[in-house]
Design a protein around this motif. Structure first.
Motif, PDB file in Angstrom:
ATOM      1  N   ILE A 239     -46.662 -72.116 -67.183  1.00  0.00           N
ATOM      2  CA  ILE A 239     -46.763 -70.943 -66.302  1.00  0.00           C
ATOM      3  C   ILE A 239     -47.379 -71.336 -64.963  1.00  0.00           C
ATOM      4  CG2 ILE A 239     -47.850 -68.683 -66.029  1.00  0.00           C
ATOM      5  CD1 ILE A 239     -47.698 -68.371 -69.067  1.00  0.00           C
ATOM      6  N   LEU A 240     -48.451 -72.140 -65.022  1.00  0.00           N
ATOM      7  CA  LEU A 240     -49.113 -72.567 -63.791  1.00  0.00           C
ATOM      8  C   LEU A 240     -48.193 -73.442 -62.945  1.00  0.00           C
ATOM      9  CD1 LEU A 240     -52.665 -73.392 -65.203  1.00  0.00           C
ATOM     10  CD2 LEU A 240     -52.005 -71.408 -63.817  1.00  0.00           C
TER      11      LEU A 240
ATOM     12  N   LEU B 128     -45.729 -71.300 -61.181  1.00  0.00           N
ATOM     13  CA  LEU B 128     -46.390 -70.646 -60.054  1.00  0.00           C
ATOM     14  C   LEU B 128     -46.518 -71.612 -58.882  1.00  0.00           C
ATOM     15  CD1 LEU B 128     -47.953 -68.286 -58.802  1.00  0.00           C
ATOM     16  CD2 LEU B 128     -50.013 -69.148 -59.933  1.00  0.00           C
TER      17      LEU B 128
ATOM     18  N   GLY C 104     -43.208 -72.066 -57.227  1.00  0.00           N
ATOM     19  CA  GLY C 104     -42.925 -70.872 -56.433  1.00  0.00           C
ATOM     20  C   GLY C 104     -43.665 -70.869 -55.104  1.00  0.00           C
ATOM     21  N   LEU C 105     -44.921 -71.302 -55.116  1.00  0.00           N
ATOM     22  CA  LEU C 105     -45.699 -71.361 -53.879  1.00  0.00           C
ATOM     23  C   LEU C 105     -45.138 -72.404 -52.920  1.00  0.00           C
ATOM     24  CD1 LEU C 105     -49.360 -71.052 -55.236  1.00  0.00           C
ATOM     25  CD2 LEU C 105     -48.006 -69.300 -54.063  1.00  0.00           C
TER      26      LEU C 105
END
Length: 374
Positions: A88-89, A92, A95-96
């Motif tokens: 999940i991290l 993320l 995505g960033l």
């Protein structure tokens, strides 16, 4: 009447094994050197541009403090607790990285959009913060490669490639290279089939060639690397000034704070080319000392890898070693003219909040892996 004293409480790290204690101290020494060099390298430009010679140093101290807090937390938490959250991290983080291309969020500097302004926190560089996440998720994916279903492996190889592509489009070829190489070495260490390794290496090389051919400034960097003195006032200027700084350091250097090249001759002297200032002030002897520090870090990290109880933990140590020592050697190779110029910072030394935070998080993961050796 005799006075008795209770023995002083031992530090909480005193019970660690030798490898964990050595890595902790080597990290702190590396960080201390970095802060001292940054103070010297950044003072003139900070004084001229902001009126405060300590401007960059004070900001670096704040980020280093946050990084040390993360480091202290990470060395206490077992790696197995992070693996369920790593995917999940990592998503993320990817995505960033791609969010830097969104107008209003991405911040462009020097013709590159590598930074992100989320309004509520200081500007960050997502590609730096993605590095420890790639280590954790890469260790989980490759460490259980033959246990994961085929679709899971293909999805995550594709997601890793998507993250690297996002960094490449910023553009940031140097960070793309070190991230891709780190994942590749982790996969090789895990025993991923040779055909898959060769295929990904070929695709990565092709992507780098396409990027270089498609961007004029990257082609000029390659040509300047091949003959910097041929265009010493143009594309080769930065490398020439770096070589002059290193060469003028001699055996023992000019002395701390006495670099001449940092006085507006050497561009970005407090970020990517900070090692040139270090070499000028501390000379060949100081440069060899830093290389010995990196060698010691490598030797202890390899001992951790050899003694790790399970493959995912070994891969965490492998990835951390690549991002710290491997990136440091890449940076030094660029500064000394042995490799083409790329925008890769020197870990724990170059100015940059995201960079020093990421490096200390990675160091914390490495020390935690060492602690789990037993």
């Amino acid at each position: 009447m005799a006075t008795t004293f209770e023995p002083a409480a031992k530090p909480w790290w005193d019970s660690w094994n030798a490898e964990a204690r050595w890595l902790r101290w080597l990290t702190l020494v590396w960080l201390g050197i970095g802060l001292a060099v940054l103070f010297s390298a950044s003072y003139p430009v900070a004084q001229q541009t902001t009126g405060d010679g300590l401007y960059f140093f004070k900001r670096q101290l704040l980020w280093a403090g946050l990084g040390l807090a993360c480091f202290t937390l990470l060395v206490r938490i077992p790696l197995q607790r992070w693996f369920p959250w790593a995917g999940i991290l990592c998503l993320l983080g990817i995505g960033l990285v791609w969010a830097t291309q969104v107008p209003g969020l991405g911040v462009s500097r020097l013709d590159a959009s590598r930074w992100l302004d989320l309004k509520v926190i200081p500007v960050i560089q997502p590609s730096e913060l993605l590095k420890p996440l790639l280590v954790l998720q890469g260790a989980w994916v490759f460490g259980r490669w033959f246990e994961h279903p085929r679709w899971f492996r293909r999805v995550w190889v594709g997601l890793f490639a998507l993250g690297l592509l996002g960094i490449l489009t910023q553009p940031n070829l140097g960070t793309t290279a070190i991230c891709g190489l780190t994942l590749w070495v982790m996969a090789w260490t895990a025993g991923v089939p040779l055909f898959a390794l060769l295929a990904t290496a070929g695709l990565g090389t092709l992507a780098a060639v396409v990027s270089i051919l498609g961007k004029d400034y990257q082609r000029r960097r390659i040509l300047a690397f091949l003959d910097p003195w041929g265009n010493a006032r143009g594309d080769g200027y930065q490398l020439v000034q770096s070589l002059l700084a290193i060469g003028s350091g001699g055996w023992w250097g000019k002395g701390y704070g006495l670099s001449q090249q940092k006085l507006f001759y050497l561009p970005i002297q407090y970020t990517d080319f900070i090692f040139a200032v270090y070499a000028e002030e501390f000379g060949l002897v100081g440069s060899l000392f830093f290389l010995v520090l990196l060698g010691s870090y490598t030797w202890v990290s390899l001992r951790v890898m050899w003694r790790c109880p399970d493959l995912p933990t070994r891969l965490v140590a492998c990835g951390c070693l690549m991002f710290l020592v491997g990136q440091a050697l890449l940076n030094i190779g660029v500064v000394s003219g042995m490799l083409p110029t790329t925008g890769v910072p020197l870990p724990l030394v170059s100015y940059g909040g995201s960079s020093i935070l990421s490096a200390l998080i990675i160091a914390g993961l490495l020390v935690r892996a060492a602690r789990e050796v037993g």
